[in-house]
Design an enzyme around this catalytic site. Sequence first.
Site, short mmCIF file in Angstrom:
data_model
loop_
_atom_site.label_atom_id
_atom_site.label_comp_id
_atom_site.label_asym_id
_atom_site.label_seq_id
_atom_site.Cartn_x
_atom_site.Cartn_y
_atom_site.Cartn_z
N ASP A 67 0.82 -1.21 0.00
CA ASP A 67 0.00 0.00 0.00
C ASP A 67 0.85 1.26 0.00
O ASP A 67 2.07 1.21 0.24
CB ASP A 67 -0.96 0.00 1.21
CG ASP A 67 -0.30 -0.43 2.51
OD1 ASP A 67 0.95 -0.36 2.59
OD2 ASP A 67 -1.00 -0.83 3.44
N ASN A 137 -7.40 -3.60 14.20
CA ASN A 137 -8.79 -3.94 13.85
C ASN A 137 -8.86 -5.10 12.86
O ASN A 137 -9.90 -5.33 12.26
CB ASN A 137 -9.50 -2.71 13.29
CG ASN A 137 -8.85 -2.19 12.01
OD1 ASN A 137 -7.89 -2.79 11.50
ND2 ASN A 137 -9.36 -1.09 11.48
N HIS A 139 -7.11 -5.37 10.02
CA HIS A 139 -6.87 -5.07 8.61
C HIS A 139 -5.56 -5.68 8.12
O HIS A 139 -4.64 -5.91 8.89
CB HIS A 139 -6.96 -3.56 8.31
CG HIS A 139 -5.81 -2.71 8.75
ND1 HIS A 139 -5.99 -1.43 9.24
CD2 HIS A 139 -4.47 -2.91 8.77
CE1 HIS A 139 -4.82 -0.90 9.52
NE2 HIS A 139 -3.87 -1.79 9.24
N GLU A 144 -9.63 -2.29 5.32
CA GLU A 144 -10.26 -2.08 6.61
C GLU A 144 -11.47 -3.01 6.76
O GLU A 144 -11.98 -3.54 5.76
CB GLU A 144 -10.71 -0.62 6.71
CG GLU A 144 -9.58 0.39 6.63
CD GLU A 144 -8.74 0.48 7.90
OE1 GLU A 144 -8.63 -0.52 8.64
OE2 GLU A 144 -8.18 1.57 8.14
C1 GLP Z 1 -0.57 -0.14 8.74
C2 GLP Z 1 -0.28 -0.81 7.38
C3 GLP Z 1 -0.37 -2.32 7.48
C4 GLP Z 1 0.31 -2.75 8.76
C5 GLP Z 1 -0.51 -2.33 9.93
C6 GLP Z 1 0.16 -2.58 11.28
O1 GLP Z 1 -1.54 0.81 8.75
N1 GLP Z 1 -1.10 -0.37 6.30
O2 GLP Z 1 0.21 -2.92 6.33
O3 GLP Z 1 0.43 -4.15 8.80
O4 GLP Z 1 -0.98 -1.01 9.79
O5 GLP Z 1 1.16 -1.66 11.52
P1 GLP Z 1 2.14 -1.77 12.78
O6 GLP Z 1 3.09 -2.86 12.46
O7 GLP Z 1 2.80 -0.42 12.84
O8 GLP Z 1 1.29 -2.08 13.94
#
Ligand code: GLP
Length: 268
Positions: A67, A137, A139, A144
């Site tokens: 992304d 959540n 995702h 989402e």
């Molecule tokens: C982000 C990314 C995801 C990631 C997730 C967890 O928003 N878009 O690809 O896996 O949230 O992030 P973190 O590892 O900082 O908890």
Amino acid sequence: MEIIILKNAEDVAAMGGELVTELLRVSPAAVLGLATGGTQLALYRTLVAKHRAGEVSFRDTTSFNLDEYLGITADNPQSYRAYMKREFFDHIDIDQRNTFLPECVEGQNPVLVGSGYEQQIRDAGGIALQVLGIGGNGHIGFNEPSSSLNSRTRVKTLTRQTFEDNSRLFSGNELQPTLAITMGIASIMDARRILLLATGENKAEAVGKMVEGPVTAMCPASILQMHERVTVLLDEAAAGRLKNRDYYDWTHLQNESLKDRFGRSHES
Ligand code: GLP
């Protein structure tokens, strides 16, 4: 799903790094699907160290990130392109012309970026190994809760929870985007192998739902139950809500001995 519970985040990164390295030893031109986020920082540190030690080369590899934010340019330090350069690409031997993110450049129509990105992935032969994190959540990427389980790369609006979770990374005067372009859930499911890393207590609930809950668009990661080759690496804290914990540990032991005898992982 193969669920592997390790002592701490460091061990999760070490095993994740080993799995990526093993793949590139066998298939140096493998196409990698990459993720951003705090969880993956330790994985990239591990891979950079392995690269410096001469254990792995990315010279022939192509990568596709999950992304990218919409509304900030690639040179903005908050962009996922900037993250990938800073944390990984600038420290390894990958040809950065072979690193792709679903970026929308000035003047481009964001709605059209997704189908082009899907085509690029197909042209490269598809993703051999997709690295994933998980949102609090449930995702994956920026898919989402309520995202179509059949979705493809497209523009998504972040939930308030994700926006707030990620706000820790933005300072007061920085623009925090509310939109992103993300690989869809079906795009992620096309990867031939998936490696999901989750660490910390704040992921325990989402991990519980992903592994042991029903398959539902309200926990996008739960779709991974339908993928034939998923490895989930957890630390103790992220595994804290799993009810079948004993079985996963027992399976892991069995699997290690099968691997010693037959040379590959047999669980999924
Ligand atoms: C982000 C990314 C995801 C990631 C997730 C967890 O928003 N878009 O690809 O896996 O949230 O992030 P973190 O590892 O900082 O908890």
